[in-house]
Structure formats: C-alpha cells, structure tokens
Design an enzyme around this catalytic site. Structure first.
Site, PDB file in Angstrom:
ATOM      1  N   CYS A   1      29.678  41.615  42.901  1.00 33.69           N
ATOM      2  CA  CYS A   1      29.428  40.343  42.228  1.00 33.69           C
ATOM      3  C   CYS A   1      30.684  39.488  42.218  1.00 33.69           C
ATOM      4  O   CYS A   1      31.594  39.699  41.409  1.00 33.69           O
ATOM      5  CB  CYS A   1      28.938  40.593  40.803  1.00 33.69           C
ATOM      6  SG  CYS A   1      28.694  39.105  39.840  1.00 33.69           S
TER       7      CYS A   1
ATOM      8  N   CYS B   1      31.169  37.567  38.899  1.00 36.89           N
ATOM      9  CA  CYS B   1      31.652  38.399  37.798  1.00 36.89           C
ATOM     10  C   CYS B   1      33.147  38.697  37.926  1.00 36.89           C
ATOM     11  O   CYS B   1      33.875  38.685  36.933  1.00 36.89           O
ATOM     12  CB  CYS B   1      30.900  39.722  37.762  1.00 36.89           C
ATOM     13  SG  CYS B   1      29.111  39.580  37.850  1.00 36.89           S
ATOM     14  N   ASP B   2      33.592  38.985  39.132  1.00 41.14           N
ATOM     15  CA  ASP B   2      34.921  39.578  39.304  1.00 41.14           C
ATOM     16  C   ASP B   2      35.913  38.753  40.117  1.00 41.14           C
ATOM     17  O   ASP B   2      37.089  39.112  40.194  1.00 41.14           O
ATOM     18  CB  ASP B   2      34.776  40.957  39.965  1.00 41.14           C
ATOM     19  CG  ASP B   2      33.915  41.901  39.146  1.00 41.14           C
ATOM     20  OD1 ASP B   2      33.981  41.829  37.911  1.00 41.14           O
ATOM     21  OD2 ASP B   2      33.173  42.699  39.741  1.00 41.14           O
TER      22      ASP B   2
END
Length: 303
Positions: free
Chosen positions: A130, A133-134
């Site tokens: 992701c 997300c990261d």
C-alpha cells in the site's frame, strides 16, 4: 431478522446497502475494517465519473455518508461461514450469528503475496502492499515496485513524490498497464525499469529492508540491488474462504454469478471484486451493487 445482510463495505457493498435501504428494507452491513475497502489503499482515483481526481479514502467517506442516511445498520465482524436455513440465511461471525432473509457478499479481494524469502519477515519493515499507507515513510529512499499492471505503475508514480528513485521490476518486456499510465511512468525521471526480471529474495538487516535479489529470466543472472523498501503488486486473491463450504466458489476461489448477481444459493448474491470477472474497478463494483440492491427487493417480493 434482517431483510438483507451485506458482507463487506467497499464500494460494491455500500452501494448495495444504499439501494436496499432506500427500498425500505432492513439492512445490516458487516465489515471487518474501515468502510471503503481497497479505496482506502488507493492514492488518487482519476476514472470515477463526476470527479476529475479524488483521493481514495475521501471517496470512501463520501459513499459511507450516503449509506448512513437511509438506516443501514453497521456491525464489525469477521465472517466465518454462511448457512442456508431455507426461509433465511445465517451469517456466522467469530462472536455472533446474524440472520437475514437475503445475503449480499461483497468481501472483495486482497493483494497477492509473492511468497519469496524475506517477504513475511520484513512485512511492515520495508515490505508493503500500500503506497498510500506507507509511502511517506520512504522520503528520499530507493524503492522497488514489483509488477507491471495498473496498480503497480500507478503506485510507482505516486511513490515518486517521496522516493529519490523507484525501480519497477516486471517479469515481461512490456507493461500491462493502460497506455496513458505507462506513458506517465516513462516520462517520470525518477522511475527506471528492470525488464524480464523477477524478485527472488528480499534482504535486510535485523530491522529493515536493505535490498532485493533479482533474477533475469532470459539470462538467469542473479544480482543484488540496494533498496530501502519493496512494494508488491502482483495480482489479487478473493476473500472467499468463509463461503467455500457453502459451495459458492469456483476452483480458483472466486464466486460466479449470473447477470443479476445471483449465486448458486437462492437468496444469496455476490458483487464487486469477489466475483469471477475480467474488470475490477470502482465503477463496476458500484454498478453491481445497484443491481444486487434491486434484486434482493425483487427476490423478497416474489418469496
């Protein structure tokens, strides 16, 4: 006893709940995480009608707001099984069983794991599925993106706003992504490519990823390249394990339906990315959700 139980709160599930609740049916929507499904892991959506561009989590929130207005009840739960009791179905979760006259399965799918050495070991410590997300954790870092489809190339482009360099590793000699997305990647100075190549191992120290071992499929040459993170986009697996015993899945694990979203179990419908189909997009999920929401009303009227 609910008229409809919707399992999953991605774009398909939320649309189905919206249509069913607007038809004055009692609706329960069960979700094991935040509403929105894969939209929550998508940076920017550019092909959803009505928006030139919108962030995935923002679109998820807008959809959820709309569903909530018409009386849909929400429950957190991890579904374990579904049973046909004739005039109703039982949806069995870890700690509770719900009863519904009809069920709509919208559990979606997840990113497939590569299964290479180091993938599990460094998950969350440099290995990610992701970019949204990261990505921000990898400012001025060198990253590997594994895959050549839309998701891989789009997320590689997204990662360039943080990373100093992004290397797309693809097992073929050309990308599978849409041409317009390919061109953006080719035009991006931060993106380079390793063609005809697979990732064989993710390496690192005790704490984080430090690189990957790549093998060229034509020459069989193996080399270790430095990298601070590995983002993997090599396909999808359906989230259908709870429905295998009920006989709703095919050999590959996907749920097959007809054009009205009906499964082989009367009163049970399936929509979105969990279905056996070619195109998995938010637009197709929403369309199928609308069909299923109307079909459950029709089914209840007839039965």
């Amino acid at each position: 006893m609910y008229d409809v139980i919707v399992i999953g709160a991605g774009p398909a599930g939320m649309t189905a709940a919206l249509y069913a609740s607007r038809s004055n049916l009692s609706v329960l929507m069960i979700e094991r995480g935040a509403p929105g499904g894969q939209m929550n892991n998508t940076a920017e959506i550019e092909n959803y009608p009505g928006f030139e561009s919108i962030m995935g989590p923002e679109l998820a929130f807008k959809m959820y707001e709309g569903v909530s207005k018409f009386g849909t009840e929400n429950a957190y739960g991890i579904v374990m099984d579904i049973k046909d009791q004739g005039d109703h179905k039982e949806v069995i979760c870890e700690d509770q069983t719900y009863k519904g006259k009809t069920v709509i399965i919208a559990t979606g799918c997840v990113h497939r794991k590569l299964g290479v050495k180091g993938e599990e070991e460094f998950s969350g410590r440099g290995v990610s599925y992701c970019a949204v997300c990261d990505g921000a954790f990898f400012r001025n870092k060198r990253l590997l993106v594994i895959g050549g489809g839309d998701s891989a190339v789009e997320e590689a482009i997204y990662l360039t706003q943080f990373a100093s360099e992004v290397v797309i590793v693809h097992r073929r000699d050309e990308l599978r992504a849409q041409k317009i997305i390919q061109q953006r990647a080719f035009d991006n100075e931060k993106i380079s490519f390793e063609w005809d190549t697979v990732l064989e191992e993710i390496v690192g120290n005790e704490m984080v990823v430090t690189g990957g071992k790549l093998r060229n499929l034509k020459t069989n040459e193996v080399k270790e390249v430095a990298a601070d993170g590995v983002f993997i986009y090599v396909g999808l697996d359906p989230l259908t394990e709870p429905f295998v015993k009920a006989g709703l899945t095919n050999a590959a694990g996907w749920i097959e339906t007809d054009g009205e979203m009906k499964t082989t179990m009367p009163g049970v419908f399936a929509i979105g990315d969990v279905r056996e189909k070619d195109l998995r997009q938010i637009t197709t999920a929403v369309g199928e959700g609308g069909i299923a929401g109307q079909q459950v009303y029709k089914y209840l009227e007839e039965n």
